[in-house]
Design an enzyme around this catalytic site. Structure first.
Site, PDB file in Angstrom:
ATOM      1  N   TYR A 142       0.835  -1.202   0.000  1.00  0.00           N
ATOM      2  CA  TYR A 142       0.000   0.000   0.000  1.00  0.00           C
ATOM      3  C   TYR A 142       0.867   1.248   0.000  1.00  0.00           C
ATOM      4  O   TYR A 142       0.623   2.182  -0.779  1.00  0.00           O
ATOM      5  CB  TYR A 142      -0.926  -0.020   1.219  1.00  0.00           C
ATOM      6  CG  TYR A 142      -2.033   0.987   1.146  1.00  0.00           C
ATOM      7  CD1 TYR A 142      -3.107   0.793   0.288  1.00  0.00           C
ATOM      8  CD2 TYR A 142      -2.017   2.137   1.925  1.00  0.00           C
ATOM      9  CE1 TYR A 142      -4.136   1.722   0.200  1.00  0.00           C
ATOM     10  CE2 TYR A 142      -3.046   3.070   1.849  1.00  0.00           C
ATOM     11  CZ  TYR A 142      -4.098   2.857   0.995  1.00  0.00           C
ATOM     12  OH  TYR A 142      -5.112   3.781   0.920  1.00  0.00           O
ATOM     13  N   ALA A 144       3.963   1.542  -1.062  1.00  0.00           N
ATOM     14  CA  ALA A 144       4.627   1.656  -2.364  1.00  0.00           C
ATOM     15  C   ALA A 144       3.684   2.247  -3.403  1.00  0.00           C
ATOM     16  O   ALA A 144       4.062   3.131  -4.182  1.00  0.00           O
ATOM     17  CB  ALA A 144       5.125   0.281  -2.810  1.00  0.00           C
ATOM     18  N   LYS A 146       0.892   4.071  -2.919  1.00  0.00           N
ATOM     19  CA  LYS A 146       0.456   5.437  -2.640  1.00  0.00           C
ATOM     20  C   LYS A 146       1.600   6.442  -2.681  1.00  0.00           C
ATOM     21  O   LYS A 146       1.399   7.602  -3.079  1.00  0.00           O
ATOM     22  CB  LYS A 146      -0.264   5.484  -1.286  1.00  0.00           C
ATOM     23  CG  LYS A 146      -1.598   4.743  -1.282  1.00  0.00           C
ATOM     24  CD  LYS A 146      -2.580   5.301  -2.304  1.00  0.00           C
ATOM     25  CE  LYS A 146      -3.960   4.675  -2.183  1.00  0.00           C
ATOM     26  NZ  LYS A 146      -4.941   5.245  -3.115  1.00  0.00           N
TER      27      LYS A 146
END
Length: 230
Positions: A142, A144, A146
């Site tokens: 997540y 990585a 975002k």
């Protein structure tokens, strides 16, 4: 800017959560929401079914709905997924899917919509996360994805400045189905103070309704006691 100037707004992940709240908000302000999702939105909402983990299919879906509705004036990328756990414990396909949906799906949708958006000097609102600015254990996929959305959006804003309105929304925790299906250790506690997606959707409208030439580049919207911010 009048509310009717919202025009046709493509919302990814528009069948639930923040996406559904954005769809409702756009419709309430006189705009025409169009949804891309794996499941159909509520009856009467223009949509196309697509898995955003397939970037080429996402691009085809954008072009299809654009032709169907007569062009797009804005894009809001609310679709998102997660795979909690330590890197060595998360199945590789599940880890990859988070990046495919959250980052590559976002880029694919925006890329396919660009001809419409540039022709109309439209707007893009990407949905990052507080975990796109701050790392958290057991959330490598997540974070990585975002962090990637943050970089993509900031670069897009530089690349298209003066031709396209670009806003990055950075939301904290919300009361949505996003946490459903997780192991208990990765769910918010019962007393967690989370924002309502309808309230966060107002921030999206604020960005979409700015007058030409005025840009809201980044918006952080969190619960007052958000643990991942600042």
């Amino acid at each position: 800017m009048t509310v009717s100037a919202l025009g046709r707004v493509l919302v990814t992940g528009g069948s639930s959560g923040l996406g559904a709240a954005v769809v409702a908000a756009v419709a309430s302000e006189g705009g025409h929401p169009v949804v891309l999702d794996r499941v159909a939105p509520e009856a009467g909402v223009e949509h196309a079914l697509v898995d955003l983990a397939d970037p080429r299919a996402a691009e085809d879906a954008v072009r299809s709905v654009s032709e169907r509705v007569g062009g797009l004036d804005a894009v809001v990328t609310c679709a998102g997924t997660d795979a909690c756990g330590r890197l060595e414990d998360v199945a590789p396909d599940a880890w990859d899917r988070v990046v495919l949906v959250n980052l590559l799906g976002t880029a694919a949708v925006v890329r396919a919509a660009l001809p419409d958006l540039l022709a109309r000097r439209g707007r893009v609102v990407t949905v990052a996360s507080t975990l796109g600015l701050r790392a958290l254990s057991d959330a490598s996929a997540y974070c990585a994805s975002k962090f990637g959305v943050v970089g993509f959006t900031r670069a897009l804003a530089v690349e298209t400045q003066g031709r396209l309105g670009v806003t990055m929304l950075v939301p904290g925790g919300m009361h949505t189905a996003f946490f459903d299906g997780r192991d208990e250790q990765y769910k918010p506690p019962p007393d967690a103070k989370l924002n309502q997606p309808q309230d966060v959707a107002r921030a999206v409208l604020f960005a979409l309704q700015q007058p030409p030439g005025c840009e809201v580049r980044e918006l952080v919207v969190t619960p007052a006691v958000e643990g991942s911010w600042p």
